[in-house]
Design an enzyme around this catalytic site. Sequence first.
Site, PDB file in Angstrom:
ATOM      1  N   ASN A 179     -28.580-117.799  -4.019  1.00 14.63           N
ATOM      2  CA  ASN A 179     -29.913-117.222  -3.785  1.00 14.63           C
ATOM      3  C   ASN A 179     -30.900-118.223  -3.186  1.00 14.63           C
ATOM      4  OD1 ASN A 179     -30.244-118.896  -5.982  1.00 14.63           O
ATOM      5  ND2 ASN A 179     -31.336-117.408  -7.236  1.00 14.63           N
ATOM      6  N   LYS A 180     -30.457-119.423  -2.856  1.00 15.81           N
ATOM      7  CA  LYS A 180     -31.376-120.451  -2.373  1.00 15.81           C
ATOM      8  C   LYS A 180     -31.576-120.350  -0.854  1.00 15.81           C
ATOM      9  CE  LYS A 180     -32.217-122.341  -6.365  1.00 15.81           C
ATOM     10  NZ  LYS A 180     -31.367-121.538  -7.251  1.00 15.81           N
ATOM     11  N   ILE A 181     -32.451-121.207  -0.317  1.00 15.43           N
ATOM     12  CA  ILE A 181     -32.765-121.194   1.117  1.00 15.43           C
ATOM     13  C   ILE A 181     -31.491-121.344   1.941  1.00 15.43           C
ATOM     14  CG2 ILE A 181     -33.850-122.545   2.958  1.00 15.43           C
ATOM     15  CD1 ILE A 181     -35.859-120.857   1.676  1.00 15.43           C
TER      16      ILE A 181
END
Length: 404
Positions: A179-181
């Site tokens: 779910n991170k950049i």
Amino acid sequence: MGGNEQKFIKEAFDTNWVAPMGTNVDLFEMDLKTYLSNNVHVTALSSGTAAIHLGLILLGIKAGDEVICQSLTFTATANPILYLKAIPVFIDSEIETWNLCPIALEEAIIDRIKLGNKPKAIITVHLYGNPYKIEEIRAVADKYQIPILEDAAEALGSSYKGQKCGVFGDLCVLSFNGNKIITTSGGGALVSHSQNIKSRAIFLATQSKDKAIHYEHSEVGYNYRLSNISASIGRGQMEKLDEFVNLRRKMQNFYKQLFENVKGVSVFEVPNEDYFSNHWLSVITINPSETNGIDCDDLRLALESENIESRFLWKPLHMQPLHKDFPYYGGNIAESLFAKGLCLPSGSNTTEEEKARIQNVIKCLFKNKIKKKIKVKSLFPKRQRLFEDNMLVNFFTKNRLETS
């Protein structure tokens, strides 16, 4: 996905490097080092949590030691403290960045010293990608000679006064969770300021194998190194990092425009031009007294009724059952934010059609300034009751809500 991930994965398979070492691991670390600059050294690991754990070990944290930790954050920030049987000391947020309050921080340090328990480390967090008060926190840490472990898991691409986040601590942590950049599926990194610390981190992350012709182990080690396949994904993701950051910031602007004329709703922003946020998540607060009673749960349920996910803010760690017996310093800023805050859909790949769906729900809910009730059962009681009671009273609301 950015596009070139499969090319780098193919390289890994073609060279038969699929283990937690290999060319792509080295090159991914170099990509991160170049991006962060500031002459740092990067160790790619299996998760951001693993990076926090190793970071605390490298800072010398042992059983019984106290570690200061921001309360308004995800539980992974604090869990490694417990892995080491150390004691977390939770600190409230300040209202400008929602991060570690420097005033409460110093009060906590002074009090812990009086009690004979000087904290051994400070874990700082860039919440939702927004940098914490870098200089104020560093001043307090240096005054009492306590090292900082910087949790930049949500902040790759954010910066303070032009310097990328992930280099401000004595040790720093990145995350590449799904779910991170950017993602490596699962993964993280420990950022240090010396080659010796990196070498030590790799040693610990690869089962602490001593130099010998046989398997010799003198201390506990961990299986924390990132795989070459995961690093292959990371290399492809790094090519698109700046683009992904721009897309998240466009989502932030979308919400700013959407709520511009909605009284009682505030979009969480950085304090001034010194702060640059990747806006990993776009977050709002709602004041029901200014919205005719409409609160975050009403908006969450309205979005959910259209199959659009939103989530409440991280529940402060000092309010969690796991941490109820540990020290806490500060006021009720974190609790108040939790009571009235909501994280909105913020993905880099959000389409214009999806934005239109989000916009339609929000406008329908707020246009008449009349509290709407949705035909779904709430998974939580009202947010104000959560704030006041500091606990979940019921998992489901008792009565089915009716459409107004």
